[in-house]
Scaffold this active site. Structure first.
Site, PDB file in Angstrom:
ATOM      1  CD  GLU A  14      79.995  45.329  91.195  1.00 58.41           C
ATOM      2  OE1 GLU A  14      80.562  45.056  92.269  1.00 58.41           O
ATOM      3  OE2 GLU A  14      80.508  46.024  90.294  1.00 58.41           O
ATOM      4  CD  GLU A  40      88.299  47.874  99.685  1.00 52.33           C
ATOM      5  OE1 GLU A  40      87.318  47.191 100.014  1.00 52.33           O
ATOM      6  OE2 GLU A  40      88.196  49.011  99.142  1.00 52.33           O
ATOM      7  N   GLY A  65      82.780  50.557  86.576  1.00 46.00           N
ATOM      8  CA  GLY A  65      84.069  49.908  86.806  1.00 46.00           C
ATOM      9  C   GLY A  65      84.217  48.586  86.104  1.00 46.00           C
ATOM     10  NE  ARG A  66      78.469  45.688  86.793  1.00 48.04           N
ATOM     11  CZ  ARG A  66      77.992  46.678  87.543  1.00 48.04           C
ATOM     12  NH1 ARG A  66      78.813  47.320  88.359  1.00 48.04           N
ATOM     13  NH2 ARG A  66      76.727  47.051  87.474  1.00 48.04           N
ATOM     14  CE  LYS A 102      84.609  56.666  87.732  1.00 47.84           C
ATOM     15  NZ  LYS A 102      83.231  56.353  87.274  1.00 47.84           N
ATOM     16  CE  LYS A 114      83.410  49.037  98.555  1.00 51.61           C
ATOM     17  NZ  LYS A 114      83.638  49.859  97.345  1.00 51.61           N
ATOM     18  CG  HIS A 152      90.929  15.481  85.505  1.00 47.43           C
ATOM     19  ND1 HIS A 152      91.104  14.117  85.472  1.00 47.43           N
ATOM     20  CD2 HIS A 152      91.173  15.917  84.238  1.00 47.43           C
ATOM     21  CE1 HIS A 152      91.452  13.745  84.252  1.00 47.43           C
ATOM     22  NE2 HIS A 152      91.514  14.818  83.484  1.00 47.43           N
TER      23      HIS A 152
END
Length: 541
Positions: free
Chosen positions: A350, A209, A264-265, A203, A501, A381
Site C-alpha cells: 500500500e 465495512e 492507518g498502516r 477515524k 470503493k 513443506h
C-alpha cells in the site's frame, strides 16, 4: 532514481553476474562479520547476498544521491512530506520516548496530545483488566472484539498474536474486518454479550465495512441484553468524529483520538493499539513503544553503512531493480509471528505500490515488490521448493529468536537448525559433483542439484519481547520509507484503494432494488454479473 549512480550499479551487476555467493565467501574470510549490523536488540546478517563491498558502496551512493538524510529529517521533524494529502507523517511521534520531547506540526507541539491519549488508554486498559470496568449486567469483560479494517485491523490483530506470551489469558481478543457477515457471525458465536466489549476503530466513523459490522454487532448486543442502554457499557470508539460516535450510542468520554498525520498502516502505536494494550497491559505496551523508538533513533542517527533499515532497503532495490525480482519472502521462524507477513503486505504494497513519481510522471522502473511469506517450518513443506529450484529469483528475510517462550524438549533447537540450514542451502546449494560423490544415480543428478546463489537476510534477536517486536515493525517501516525515497514516489498516500470503493457504492443499490438496472448503467461484464446475482436472489432481471 538517480540515473548516473544507477548506471554504475547496472555495470557492477553485469561485471559480477557470474560471481556466486560461495565465491564471495571463499575470497573473504571476514565476510560474515563485515556484512553484519546490530540495532535495537536485533542482529542482521546480510552476508548471504549477491554483493561485494563495491556493490554496497554504490548502493550507498544511490541513497546519498536521493538526499536520504534530508528526507529522514523531514519526516521526523513534522514536515508535510505526504504532499498529495498535505499532511505530516509522524508515526514516529507516537513512540517518542525522549523526556520532554517536542514535535511540531503547523506550529503546535503534538507530543502533549500523544501522551494524553496514551495515558487515557492506559487508565481504561487497567480498569478493564482489573475488573473495575464492567458490562451492563455487572459482569467482568472477558472478550474484546475489535471492529476495523486495513491498518485498524491488521496491526492490532498481528501484534496481539505476536505478543500473546505477555497477554492476560482470561481476556480473549477477536478481530472483525471483513464485510462478509461470516466473520462477524462466527465471532459472535464464541462470545457472550454480557462479557464482551466492542472497540470500533474508524477515524471518520463512516468506513463502510467497519460501520456495517459495528451496527450489526450493536443490534446483536441490544437484542441479547434487552436494552439500548447497554451500548455505552459495551462499545468504545477509536475515532475523531465525536458526533457520529455519540449518535451511535457511545459515550464520547470513551472515544480515543488519533490524528491525520498517522497513516492507518502505521497506526499500531496510537489508540488503534487499544486492544493490544488491553491484552498485554500498559507496561508492556510502553516497552513496545520503547523498542520502536530505539529503532527510530538508530535509523535517524546511524551512518548509512551501518544503518539496518537503510541496508535492507538498498538490498531490496538491488534485487527489484537490478536483478528484476518481482517479490520477496518474509519467513518468521516463530509461530507467534504467523500474521507478520500479512501485516507487511499492507505496509509495503500500500505504501510503495505506486506507478507515478512525485512529479506525477509515470515511472519507467519497478517499484513496490510483492511481499509474502509463512512461518517456518511450515513454509518449507509448501513453497520453498520454488525458492530453491524454481526459475524465479526470490530474496528472503529469515527472522528468528535464540530463546523460545515455550521451551518444550528440543523443539526450538530443531526450529533454529532449520532456519540456519535453509539460509546456507539457499546461498551455497549443492553441486552435481557433490551429488555424484554421494552416489546419486546419474539420471537423478539434475533433479538433486541445487544452484544456490539465492540471496537471504537473517534477522536474529534473543527473544520475542514487546521491545524487540516494536523494533522489528519499525525496521520494516523505515526500510519501506527509504525505498520510496530512492524510487522518488510518495509512500504515505493510498489513492489506489478508493476507486473500487466508489464503484461499489454505485453497484450496491442495483443488487437489491425492485427494478433491474437500466441498460448502459454498467459495462457489459458488470451488468451481466449484477443480473445473474439478482436472478439467483429471485429479483427481476
Amino acid at each position: 532514481m538517480d540515473r548516473t549512480v544507477w548506471s554504475k550499479i547496472e555495470a557492477e551487476i553485469e561485471a559480477t553476474k557470474n560471481v556466486t555467493i560461495g565465491d564471495l565467501f571463499a575470497s573473504d574470510p571476514k565476510r560474515a562479520r563485515r556484512f553484519t549490523v546490530e540495532a535495537a536488540g536485533w542482529t542482521l546478517d546480510y552476508s548471504k547476498n549477491r554483493i561485494s563491498q563495491n556493490t554496497m558502496d554504490l548502493l550507498l551512493e544511490l541513497a546519498k544521491a536521493a538526499n536520504l538524510k534530508d528526507e529522514i529529517e523531514k519526516m521526523f521533524s513534522g514536515e508535510k512530506i505526504n504532499r498529495t494529502e498535505n499532511r505530516a507523517v509522524l508515526h514516529t511521534a507516537l513512540r517518542n520516548c525522549a523526556p520532554g520531547a517536542q514535535v511540531f506540526v503547523d506550529g503546535a507541539d503534538v507530543m502533549p496530545g500523544v501522551r494524553a491519549v496514551l495515558d487515557k488508554m492506559s487508565a481504561f486498559a487497567d480498569s478493564l483488566r482489573k475488573g473495575v470496568w464492567r458490562g451492563f449486567t455487572g459482569k467482568r469483560i472477558r472478550n474484546i472484539v475489535n471492529i476495523g479494517i486495513g491498518g485498524s485491523d491488521l496491526g492490532p490483530a498481528m501484534a496481539t498474536a505476536a505478543l500473546a506470551p505477555y497477554s492476560k489469558r482470561s481476556i480473549h481478543c477477536f478481530f472483525v474486518s471483513n464485510v462478509d457477515a461470516t466473520q462477524l457471525a462466527e465471532t459472535l458465536r464464541q462470545v457472550k454479550a454480557a462479557e464482551t466489549l466492542f472497540i470500533v476503530a474508524s477515524k471518520t466513523f463512516t468506513t463502510l465495512e467497519t460501520m456495517t459490522n459495528a451496527r450489526s454487532a450493536r443490534e446483536w448486543l441490544v437484542r441479547e441484553l434487552g436494552s439500548e442502554e447497554a451500548v455505552s457499557r459495551h462499545f468504545v470508539a477509536v475515532s475523531t468524529n465525536a458526533g457520529e460516535v455519540a449518535a451511535f450510542g457511545i459515550d464520547t468520554a470513551n472515544m480515543f483520538e488519533f490524528w491525520d498525520w498517522v497513516g492507518g498502516r502505521y497506526s499500531l502505536p496510537s489508540a488503534i493499539g487499544l486492544p493490544l494494550m488491553i491484552s498485554i497491559g500498559p507496561s508492556n505496551f510502553r516497552k513496545m513503544l520503547r523498542g520502536y523508538w530505539r529503532m527510530d533513533m538508530h535509523f535517524r542517527t546511524a551512518p548509512f553503512s551501518r544503518n539496518m533499515p537503510v541496508v535492507m532497503a538498498l538490498l531490496g532495490i538491488l534485487y527489484s531493480n537490478g536483478w528484476h525480482a518481482d517479490s520477496y519472502a518474509v519467513l518468521p521462524y516463530d509461530q507467534y509471528l504467523a500474521r507478520f507477513p500479512a501485516y507487511l503486505q499492507q505496509l509495503d504494497m500500500e505504501s510503495n505500490g505506486k506507478g507515478v513519481d512525485r512529479d506525477g510522471k509515470k515511472v519507467d522502473y519497478a517499484t513496490g515488490p510483492v511481499e509474502w511469506g509463512e512461518p517456518g517450518t511450515n513454509g518449507q513443506h509448501a513453497f520453498y521448493q520454488l525458492i530453491h529450484q524454481g526459475t524465479r529469483l526470490i530474496p528472503c528475510d529469515f527472522i528468528g529468536f535464540c530463546r523460545s517462550h515455550n521451551p518444550i524438549g528440543d523443539h526450538h533447537d530443531k526450529l533454529c537448525a532449520n532456519l540456519f540450514a535453509q539460509t546456507a542451502a539457499l546461498a551455497f546449494g549443492k553441486s552435481a559433483d557433490a551429488c555424484r560423490a554421494e552416489g546419486v544415480p546419474e539420471e537423478l543428478v539434475p533433479f538433486k542439484t541445487f544452484e544456490g546463489n539465492r540471496p537471504t537476510n537473517t534477522l536474529l534477536a534473543d527473544e520475542l519481547s514487546p521491545a524487540t517486536f516494536g523494533a522489528l515493525v519499525a525496521l520494516y517501516e523505515h526500510k519501506i520509507f527509504v525505498q520510496g525515497v530512492i524510487w522518488n514516489i510518495f509512500s504515505f498516500d493510498q489513492w489506489g484503494v478508493q476507486l473500487g470503493k466508489v464503484l461499489a457504492g454505485n453497484v450496491l443499490p442495483a443488487l437489491s432494488s425492485a427494478e433491474p438496472p437500466a441498460a448502459g448503467v454498467f459495462d457489459q461484464s458488470t451488468d451481466s454479473l449484477v443480473r445473474r446475482y439478482r436472478a439467483a436472489r429471485g429479483l427481476a432481471v
